[in-house]
Structure formats: C-alpha cells, structure tokens
Scaffold this motif. Sequence first.
Motif, mmCIF file in Angstrom:
data_model
loop_
_atom_site.group_PDB
_atom_site.id
_atom_site.type_symbol
_atom_site.label_atom_id
_atom_site.label_comp_id
_atom_site.label_asym_id
_atom_site.label_seq_id
_atom_site.Cartn_x
_atom_site.Cartn_y
_atom_site.Cartn_z
ATOM 1 N N ILE A 122 -1.250 -0.751 -4.098
ATOM 2 C CA ILE A 122 -2.546 -0.142 -3.801
ATOM 3 C C ILE A 122 -2.275 1.287 -3.336
ATOM 4 N N PRO A 123 -2.628 2.294 -4.131
ATOM 5 C CA PRO A 123 -2.404 3.680 -3.708
ATOM 6 C C PRO A 123 -3.152 3.980 -2.411
ATOM 7 N N PHE A 124 -2.415 4.300 -1.355
ATOM 8 C CA PHE A 124 -3.049 4.665 -0.086
ATOM 9 C C PHE A 124 -3.091 6.189 -0.002
ATOM 10 N N MET A 125 -3.546 6.770 -1.092
ATOM 11 C CA MET A 125 -3.720 8.203 -1.242
ATOM 12 C C MET A 125 -5.074 8.431 -1.906
ATOM 13 N N ILE A 126 -5.619 9.621 -1.750
ATOM 14 C CA ILE A 126 -6.937 9.911 -2.314
ATOM 15 C C ILE A 126 -6.888 9.933 -3.829
ATOM 16 N N VAL A 127 -5.808 10.461 -4.395
ATOM 17 C CA VAL A 127 -5.680 10.514 -5.851
ATOM 18 C C VAL A 127 -4.417 9.786 -6.291
ATOM 19 N N LEU A 162 0.858 -1.168 0.000
ATOM 20 C CA LEU A 162 0.000 0.000 0.000
ATOM 21 C C LEU A 162 0.905 1.232 0.000
ATOM 22 N N ALA A 163 0.746 2.074 -0.993
ATOM 23 C CA ALA A 163 1.638 3.210 -1.184
ATOM 24 C C ALA A 163 1.048 4.473 -0.558
ATOM 25 N N GLY A 164 1.618 4.870 0.607
ATOM 26 C CA GLY A 164 1.145 6.056 1.303
ATOM 27 C C GLY A 164 2.076 7.240 1.098
ATOM 28 N N HIS A 165 1.687 8.389 1.656
ATOM 29 C CA HIS A 165 2.493 9.600 1.482
ATOM 30 C C HIS A 165 3.516 9.754 2.606
ATOM 31 N N GLY A 166 3.060 9.977 3.845
ATOM 32 C CA GLY A 166 3.968 10.170 4.970
ATOM 33 C C GLY A 166 4.429 11.616 5.083
ATOM 34 N N ASN A 167 5.171 11.906 6.179
ATOM 35 C CA ASN A 167 5.620 13.272 6.456
ATOM 36 C C ASN A 167 7.071 13.257 6.948
ATOM 37 N N ASP A 168 7.933 13.938 6.208
ATOM 38 C CA ASP A 168 9.356 13.997 6.553
ATOM 39 C C ASP A 168 9.655 14.955 7.703
ATOM 40 N N HIS A 169 8.798 15.949 7.882
ATOM 41 C CA HIS A 169 9.120 17.056 8.781
ATOM 42 C C HIS A 169 8.535 16.924 10.181
ATOM 43 N N HIS A 170 7.396 16.299 10.300
ATOM 44 C CA HIS A 170 6.733 16.183 11.599
ATOM 45 C C HIS A 170 6.369 14.725 11.845
ATOM 46 N N GLU A 171 7.200 14.037 12.620
ATOM 47 C CA GLU A 171 7.029 12.598 12.831
ATOM 48 C C GLU A 171 5.686 12.260 13.463
ATOM 49 N N ASP A 208 13.646 -7.278 -10.348
ATOM 50 C CA ASP A 208 13.024 -8.164 -11.335
ATOM 51 C C ASP A 208 11.699 -8.736 -10.811
ATOM 52 N N VAL A 209 10.700 -7.865 -10.692
ATOM 53 C CA VAL A 209 9.367 -8.312 -10.285
ATOM 54 C C VAL A 209 8.331 -7.702 -11.217
ATOM 55 N N GLU A 210 7.251 -8.396 -11.372
ATOM 56 C CA GLU A 210 6.134 -7.892 -12.173
ATOM 57 C C GLU A 210 5.232 -7.053 -11.262
ATOM 58 N N THR A 211 4.917 -5.822 -11.666
ATOM 59 C CA THR A 211 4.118 -4.944 -10.815
ATOM 60 C C THR A 211 2.792 -4.581 -11.481
ATOM 61 N N SER A 212 1.811 -4.294 -10.621
ATOM 62 C CA SER A 212 0.507 -3.822 -11.081
ATOM 63 C C SER A 212 0.011 -2.786 -10.086
ATOM 64 N N VAL A 213 -0.955 -1.986 -10.490
ATOM 65 C CA VAL A 213 -1.480 -0.946 -9.612
ATOM 66 C C VAL A 213 -2.979 -0.804 -9.848
ATOM 67 N N ILE A 214 -3.721 -0.476 -8.790
ATOM 68 C CA ILE A 214 -5.157 -0.285 -8.896
ATOM 69 C C ILE A 214 -5.488 1.185 -8.632
ATOM 70 N N PRO A 215 -6.737 1.602 -8.865
ATOM 71 C CA PRO A 215 -7.128 2.994 -8.608
ATOM 72 C C PRO A 215 -6.970 3.376 -7.135
ATOM 73 N N PRO A 216 -6.872 4.677 -6.850
ATOM 74 C CA PRO A 216 -6.616 5.168 -5.488
ATOM 75 C C PRO A 216 -7.847 5.136 -4.599
ATOM 76 N N LEU A 217 -7.671 5.571 -3.353
ATOM 77 C CA LEU A 217 -8.750 5.546 -2.365
ATOM 78 C C LEU A 217 -9.957 6.372 -2.795
ATOM 79 N N ASP A 276 6.792 8.409 -8.652
ATOM 80 C CA ASP A 276 7.599 7.870 -7.552
ATOM 81 C C ASP A 276 7.386 6.370 -7.348
ATOM 82 N N VAL A 277 6.161 5.913 -7.558
ATOM 83 C CA VAL A 277 5.859 4.503 -7.294
ATOM 84 C C VAL A 277 5.942 3.648 -8.549
#
Length: 283
Positions: free
Chosen positions: A228-233, A170-179, A256-265, A241-242
């Motif tokens: 799985i995009p764990f983002m709204i868009v 699941l691909a999320g965004h996260g925050n570098d500045h405020h843990e 060397d892996v086969e990848t796929s992606v589905i629509p976002p949240l 990036d992903v």
Amino acid sequence: MNISRNILVALLLTLGVLSVNTQVRADDNKPVIALIAFGTSVPEAQKSFQDIDDAFTAAFPGYDIRWAFTAQFIIDKLAKEGQTTILSRNVPIVNPEELFKELSKAGTSEVYVQSLHVVPGGEYTEVTDTNAYGMKIHFSKPLLSSDSDIEQAAKILSKEFAGSDAFTILAGHGNDHHEAFNKQLIKFNDYLLKNFKNVELATVEGPVGTEKAFEDVKKSGLKKVKFIPFMIVAGDHIMNDVTGDEEDSWKSLLGDVETSVIPPLGQNPEIIAMFISHLKDTL
C-alpha cells in the motif's frame, strides 16, 4: 451642474482619484487556497493531483485554488521534458516562493496553504518558513499531524489490508538526514503493530526502514505481500524502489513471494477528505 453618479465615478477613475481592487480572489470574502505538494515527474502518477484538485474544487466552490511543488529538481526535470502545467485546468508548475511572489504582486492579501505532505517533515518546514511577501499566510497541517490523524488514517487504510493469507506492507518515504522528521511515521507504525496482525510500515529512507518488515514477512511464512503506497503519488519510489524488477527493489528482496500494489494515498477519497478537513479547521 448636475453630474450623474456613474459619470462622476468614471471621471474620478480616469483622474486616478479612485483605485480599483485588483486582489486575486474568488470574491471579497474568500482568500486564495494554495495546495503545496512535493511533486512528481511521472506522468501516470500525476493522476493523484487531479483527484485531489477535483475534490478541493468541489469542497471549496468559488475559491481560487493554486498549486506549487516543493521539489525544485522535479520542476526543472518537467520543464526540460516540456511540461510546464499540471491538471486539466493547466495550472502552471511553480515552487512556493514563485507562487507567493505572483500572488503578492497581483494584490492578494491572504492565502490559506494546505500541505499535501504525509508528515510535517523537511519540505513542510521549508514552506512554513517562507517569506510572506506582505501577505497573511495561514498554514494547514499535513496528513499525520496528531495521534487522532494516525488512528483515522489507519482506520481508512485498514479497508485495504490483505486478508489472513497475505502480509501488508505500507510503503512510506522517510528521511535519512533528519531523524526528527520520522517521528510521525514511527508512531504510525507502532499503532499498526499494536492493532493489526501482519501489517507494517516500511520506508525507503531512514527509520523505520525495511529490515523489520522484511524479516517479519519471512517469519510469517506467508507467500503473498500486498503493498500500500503510503505516499501521495505512486512515482519513482513506488514504481522502481518498491515494485520494480531491479535486484534491490523491495519486491526482489522479499524473495519468492507474490506481490501486489494498490493506488497511492492521493487517489483515496477518504484520505483526501482528511486533507480537506485539516483545511476546513484552519479556515
């Protein structure tokens, strides 16, 4: 002298003795709903906003539903590209401050704000700290605001988890500045690790990061990865990036892996229903 009531009212209005209620409302009992999202400059990704708008319009018939983006750089970029509205309803693209000022100027006294952010992070905090401009503003919660939200979101998305022949990230965004703003994402990943096999969250920024998930993909020996995009868009982060072809994209770094992606949240009806439920609780 006998003057009919209608004529009397007309005279009083003309003289300014009576005033007209100019509040921007669908009716006298239902306040304005403001949907607040981060925003995106990717045209294809804006489908999420249309799906969300359609769902909220159906769930709250008669309400005056407005929109605002919290990312000013997105608004500026869209303006330079000539886009000043979104949705089939041609809703103006504004930031929350501009929206609240407009509503206040129009005489609106009460607004219900539904955050379309995944977690209560920096963008959400900025919105809740806004000037109310003389209005009563109610703030409804982002997607993952409680342990029950985490469980519900995981249950919904589990229908999309890959089978035993693939690893799910699941691909999320996260925050570098405020843990502290990553707290709910960390808890969500802990829930995934505890309850599912070969399913993990990874983030573009901050913890939980990508290191553990990528290492676990290699340890699993699986040659397929489902994103799985764990983002709204599915905007720039998902597209580049992903799943992009650059050397530093997640797809490339996994080797060397086969990848796929589905629509976002924002295109998942059950996830949208969670946002609607949050707003109904606030209402």
